[in-house]
Scaffold this active site. Structure first.
Site, PDB file in Angstrom:
ATOM      1  N   HIS A 144       0.849  -1.194   0.000  1.00 18.03           N
ATOM      2  CA  HIS A 144       0.000   0.000   0.000  1.00 18.03           C
ATOM      3  C   HIS A 144       0.877   1.233   0.000  1.00 18.03           C
ATOM      4  CE1 HIS A 144       0.823  -1.252   4.117  1.00 18.03           C
ATOM      5  NE2 HIS A 144       0.858   0.033   4.408  1.00 18.03           N
ATOM      6  N   HIS A 154       1.041   5.314   1.081  1.00 13.58           N
ATOM      7  CA  HIS A 154       0.469   6.370   1.926  1.00 13.58           C
ATOM      8  C   HIS A 154       0.503   7.690   1.162  1.00 13.58           C
ATOM      9  CE1 HIS A 154       0.947   4.121   5.870  1.00 13.58           C
ATOM     10  NE2 HIS A 154       1.789   3.438   5.115  1.00 13.58           N
TER      11      HIS A 154
HETATM   12  P1  5GP Z   1       2.360   0.358   7.140  1.00 16.42           P
HETATM   13  O1  5GP Z   1       3.035   0.648   8.439  1.00 16.42           O
HETATM   14  O2  5GP Z   1       2.148  -1.130   6.928  1.00 16.42           O
HETATM   15  O3  5GP Z   1       3.025   1.025   5.968  1.00 16.42           O
HETATM   16  O4  5GP Z   1       0.949   1.050   7.235  1.00 16.42           O
HETATM   17  C1  5GP Z   1      -0.228   0.392   7.612  1.00 16.42           C
HETATM   18  C2  5GP Z   1      -1.267   1.462   7.829  1.00 16.42           C
HETATM   19  O5  5GP Z   1      -2.528   0.842   7.860  1.00 16.42           O
HETATM   20  C3  5GP Z   1      -1.090   2.225   9.134  1.00 16.42           C
HETATM   21  O6  5GP Z   1      -0.887   3.599   8.859  1.00 16.42           O
HETATM   22  C4  5GP Z   1      -2.397   1.956   9.893  1.00 16.42           C
HETATM   23  O7  5GP Z   1      -2.874   3.080  10.586  1.00 16.42           O
HETATM   24  C5  5GP Z   1      -3.336   1.517   8.789  1.00 16.42           C
HETATM   25  N1  5GP Z   1      -4.342   0.561   9.217  1.00 16.42           N
HETATM   26  C6  5GP Z   1      -4.136  -0.563   9.950  1.00 16.42           C
HETATM   27  N2  5GP Z   1      -5.298  -1.225  10.129  1.00 16.42           N
HETATM   28  C7  5GP Z   1      -6.251  -0.508   9.477  1.00 16.42           C
HETATM   29  C8  5GP Z   1      -7.656  -0.693   9.294  1.00 16.42           C
HETATM   30  O8  5GP Z   1      -8.268  -1.643   9.761  1.00 16.42           O
HETATM   31  N3  5GP Z   1      -8.305   0.252   8.556  1.00 16.42           N
HETATM   32  C9  5GP Z   1      -7.651   1.325   8.006  1.00 16.42           C
HETATM   33  N4  5GP Z   1      -8.384   2.192   7.315  1.00 16.42           N
HETATM   34  N5  5GP Z   1      -6.332   1.529   8.170  1.00 16.42           N
HETATM   35  C10 5GP Z   1      -5.639   0.620   8.894  1.00 16.42           C
END
Ligand code: 5GP
Ligand code: ZN
Length: 141
Positions: free
Chosen positions: A103, A105
């Site tokens: 994903h 951001h």
């Molecule tokens: P990563 O650290 O893997 O790059 O980012 C994962 C992101 O997913 C985090 O910013 C976190 O806040 C978001 N996230 C985790 N669980 C959920 C969820 O159930 N729903 C949404 N909308 N975001 C989530």
């Protein structure tokens, strides 16, 4: 048939098993608000298929993702009145990846938001820079 992982929270969101604040959907990609935003309007853009990291995405999906990022990025900036936008993307836990469904951001930025990006360093000597240049480019030949 797109790959899925039944234990993946984003696959569950895509399957409608967990709610999300969806802002965009195409044949191949979706975007929804991050549940814990860095700034208000922080959006995640992802492929519908479950690919763990950037390095696993099929090359033909790249254009679809870039199109989604560009469209959603413009909308996020306009809707939030942002002055700027960061694109962040974490791969593997050492880099801060918590959800192992690739994903991107999109973080709206405001001139005075005080958010600091990572600190930068330098190379101690040209040999180290040359060694890394050769090592990385050698793997790409
Ligand atoms: P990563 O650290 O893997 O790059 O980012 C994962 C992101 O997913 C985090 O910013 C976190 O806040 C978001 N996230 C985790 N669980 C959920 C969820 O159930 N729903 C949404 N909308 N975001 C989530
Ligand atoms: Zn997934």
């Amino acid at each position: 048939m797109e790959p899925k992982d039944s234990n993946c929270i984003f696959c569950k969101i895509l399957a409608g098993e967990i709610p999300s604040a969806k802002v965009y959907e195409s044949d191949t990609c979706v975007a929804f608000l991050d549940i814990a935003p860095v700034n208000q309007g922080h959006v995640l853009v992802l492929p519908k298929g479950h690919y763990p990291t950037l390095m696993d995405i099929p090359v033909e999906l790249g254009g679809n993702l870039m199109d989604a990022l560009s469209r959603v990025g413009r909308a996020v900036m306009e809707a939030t009145g942002a002055d700027g936008l960061n694109l962040m993307q974490n791969n593997h836990e050492a880099a801060g990846q918590m959800v192992h469904h690739v994903h991107f951001h999109l973080i709206p930025r405001h001139s005075e938001d005080g958010l600091k990006l990572w600190p930068q360093s330098s190379y101690d000597n040209p040999d180290e820079m040359n060694r890394l240049t050769e090592a990385i480019s050698g793997l790409l030949k």
